[in-house]
Design a protein around this motif. Sequence first.
Motif, mmCIF file in Angstrom:
data_model
loop_
_atom_site.group_PDB
_atom_site.id
_atom_site.type_symbol
_atom_site.label_atom_id
_atom_site.label_comp_id
_atom_site.label_asym_id
_atom_site.label_seq_id
_atom_site.Cartn_x
_atom_site.Cartn_y
_atom_site.Cartn_z
ATOM 1 N N LYS A 61 22.983 -12.037 -22.743
ATOM 2 C CA LYS A 61 23.914 -10.912 -22.861
ATOM 3 C C LYS A 61 23.652 -10.059 -24.099
ATOM 4 O O LYS A 61 24.164 -8.945 -24.219
ATOM 5 C CB LYS A 61 25.356 -11.431 -22.916
ATOM 6 C CG LYS A 61 25.834 -12.200 -21.697
ATOM 7 C CD LYS A 61 27.256 -12.708 -21.921
ATOM 8 C CE LYS A 61 27.865 -13.327 -20.661
ATOM 9 N NZ LYS A 61 27.192 -14.557 -20.241
ATOM 10 N N PHE A 62 22.880 -10.618 -25.056
ATOM 11 C CA PHE A 62 22.667 -9.927 -26.326
ATOM 12 C C PHE A 62 21.625 -8.814 -26.186
ATOM 13 O O PHE A 62 20.564 -9.013 -25.574
ATOM 14 C CB PHE A 62 22.170 -10.885 -27.406
ATOM 15 C CG PHE A 62 23.161 -11.919 -27.848
ATOM 16 C CD1 PHE A 62 24.505 -11.835 -27.509
ATOM 17 C CD2 PHE A 62 22.752 -12.991 -28.634
ATOM 18 C CE1 PHE A 62 25.414 -12.791 -27.930
ATOM 19 C CE2 PHE A 62 23.641 -13.954 -29.062
ATOM 20 C CZ PHE A 62 24.978 -13.863 -28.707
ATOM 21 N N ASP A 63 21.912 -7.674 -26.789
ATOM 22 C CA ASP A 63 20.882 -6.655 -26.973
ATOM 23 C C ASP A 63 20.144 -6.876 -28.287
ATOM 24 O O ASP A 63 19.035 -6.370 -28.477
ATOM 25 C CB ASP A 63 21.527 -5.261 -26.984
ATOM 26 C CG ASP A 63 22.110 -4.891 -25.638
ATOM 27 O OD1 ASP A 63 21.321 -4.691 -24.696
ATOM 28 O OD2 ASP A 63 23.356 -4.834 -25.508
ATOM 29 N N LYS B 46 31.459 1.388 -27.147
ATOM 30 C CA LYS B 46 30.485 0.610 -26.364
ATOM 31 C C LYS B 46 29.977 -0.604 -27.143
ATOM 32 O O LYS B 46 29.310 -1.471 -26.579
ATOM 33 C CB LYS B 46 29.293 1.489 -25.978
ATOM 34 C CG LYS B 46 29.628 2.616 -25.017
ATOM 35 C CD LYS B 46 28.389 3.391 -24.615
ATOM 36 C CE LYS B 46 27.786 4.142 -25.797
ATOM 37 N NZ LYS B 46 26.609 4.955 -25.385
ATOM 38 N N LEU B 47 30.268 -0.668 -28.442
ATOM 39 C CA LEU B 47 29.747 -1.747 -29.291
ATOM 40 C C LEU B 47 30.619 -3.003 -29.197
ATOM 41 O O LEU B 47 31.841 -2.930 -29.263
ATOM 42 C CB LEU B 47 29.696 -1.267 -30.749
ATOM 43 C CG LEU B 47 29.233 -2.302 -31.783
ATOM 44 C CD1 LEU B 47 27.775 -2.690 -31.544
ATOM 45 C CD2 LEU B 47 29.421 -1.756 -33.207
ATOM 46 N N THR B 48 29.961 -4.157 -29.064
ATOM 47 C CA THR B 48 30.635 -5.458 -29.113
ATOM 48 C C THR B 48 29.862 -6.367 -30.068
ATOM 49 O O THR B 48 28.630 -6.429 -30.011
ATOM 50 C CB THR B 48 30.694 -6.121 -27.723
ATOM 51 O OG1 THR B 48 31.378 -5.255 -26.816
ATOM 52 C CG2 THR B 48 31.436 -7.450 -27.786
ATOM 53 N N HIS C 236 24.702 -5.668 -18.462
ATOM 54 C CA HIS C 236 26.062 -5.631 -18.996
ATOM 55 C C HIS C 236 26.363 -4.227 -19.511
ATOM 56 O O HIS C 236 25.465 -3.418 -19.730
ATOM 57 C CB HIS C 236 26.224 -6.646 -20.133
ATOM 58 C CG HIS C 236 25.217 -6.466 -21.243
ATOM 59 N ND1 HIS C 236 24.029 -7.130 -21.259
ATOM 60 C CD2 HIS C 236 25.231 -5.690 -22.356
ATOM 61 C CE1 HIS C 236 23.336 -6.790 -22.335
ATOM 62 N NE2 HIS C 236 24.048 -5.905 -23.016
ATOM 63 N N GLU C 237 27.625 -3.962 -19.707
ATOM 64 C CA GLU C 237 28.046 -2.670 -20.217
ATOM 65 C C GLU C 237 27.932 -2.640 -21.740
ATOM 66 O O GLU C 237 28.092 -3.665 -22.410
ATOM 67 C CB GLU C 237 29.503 -2.395 -19.823
ATOM 68 C CG GLU C 237 29.734 -2.293 -18.315
ATOM 69 C CD GLU C 237 29.021 -1.102 -17.696
ATOM 70 O OE1 GLU C 237 28.952 -0.049 -18.369
ATOM 71 O OE2 GLU C 237 28.522 -1.231 -16.562
ATOM 72 N N GLY C 238 27.653 -1.471 -22.279
ATOM 73 C CA GLY C 238 27.681 -1.278 -23.719
ATOM 74 C C GLY C 238 26.505 -1.896 -24.443
ATOM 75 O O GLY C 238 25.460 -2.219 -23.854
#
Length: 471
Positions: A360-362, A315-317, A281-283
């Motif tokens: 999806k989580f970093d 880039k942060l979500t 995923h992006e970011g």
Amino acid sequence: MAPMKIGLILEGTYPYVTGGVSNWVHTLLTNLPEFEFEIYHLKAVTEPQTIKYKIPENVTAVHELNIFGDFESDSSQKANLESLERIVSQLSIERDIRSIVSFAIDFIRENAGKNVRKMLKTKGFWNILLKIYEEFFSERGLTEFYWMIMNLFLPVVNVLQFVPNRCDLFHVPSTGYASLVGMNGKFVHDVPLVITEHGIYHKEREREIILSTWVPDAYKPMWIELFRIISMIAYRVSDALTTLYRKNQIYQLELGADPEKMFIIPNGINVEEYDLPPEKHEGFVVGFVGRVARIKDLKTAIRAISIVKEVVGEKLTFLIIGPVDAEDYLAECKRLVRVLRLEDTVEFLGPQNVKEYYPKFDLLLLSSVSEGQPLVILEAMAAGVPIVATDVGACRDIIYDKDGQCGIVVPPKDHLSMSKAIIKLYEDKELRDTFSKNAKKVVQKYRVETMIEKYRNLYLSLTSKKTVSTV
């Protein structure tokens, strides 16, 4: 041969509230199909509630008791005041809590299922109230004192009048009002009682009472002491006392729990169910999974995210997944998001299938001010997601495991330390990868199969009168 029946006494949780203890209850029910369960749910509201879980077939009935209602016992037997008089005398003269607990146990044993409400209308009870008032609260108004006492003892009176149907064993995941119903079942039917504490109940109530505005300061010590005494009674009366981790046992021992009856049974999850490959995923995506509630302290998380954004940028979500406990707190959180200009960063997604989001989580962020042993941490670990969590409950024990660190623990309500931990993991992908590998290894210690087998052995050991050391 009929299956063993377990009476499960719950307070404000399953099957009407999701998450936490409710998930633990549902896991227990669905993984022990050889037992029958009869559920007793204590609630503080009169309105009908919506069932949030599919009730398993081995649940034979779900009963409700409104602990603040006008519950009247069917028994014609009036409660005996003698034990209560001894409690008040002890309180007035020596103020020895441990002897008060002994008298309180006698009172519960003697009066389980009797009409305790009738006792409240007697001259003897009124004399007891006057003695307490003159000894401790004479500087307050008598009318205020009377209604404070009534509010304090109404739920206690209601649960003492209620006796659950006969079961082979009663299990209560709390030392609150529900534990008193469990004691009634134990004393009337002469069967074992298991108490399980996820968090330390009297500590949680103490925190709530101290922060409350509806209890005048003069009466707060009385409310706090009531819940301490109920916990001490539950510890002493129970045949087995289980909890999630060692630190909880220290609190239990301080209130006189018997080490011979104490067992640690950690929460468990279906590890394979959450062993999910990461999605590209992006970011940089930080996830929060839990109720939007004050105890989860989401506002501290949002403040931390505001600082992190200064480093990470667009880039942060920050994804917030979970049900809403209180609309007013949700409104406060959304207002904070607007004030900090994070509308493009923070997303409130509500309840979701978390298995679709862990990949999806970093990083998983847990910002709670109080926890037991959070299942969301275990779920994220099974998916290989590094953790940043506050130092509450069992978080430190899990994350700083001797077999490998899985994340970073920070002080509660400290958004600066929280933001530094998130930034550290953002900037160090190698460290994230290490924590991810460690998490998948450490989570094997928290398998649901292990938890279920320990409770199965505990039930069987207690009902067969054999030693419980097999747990």
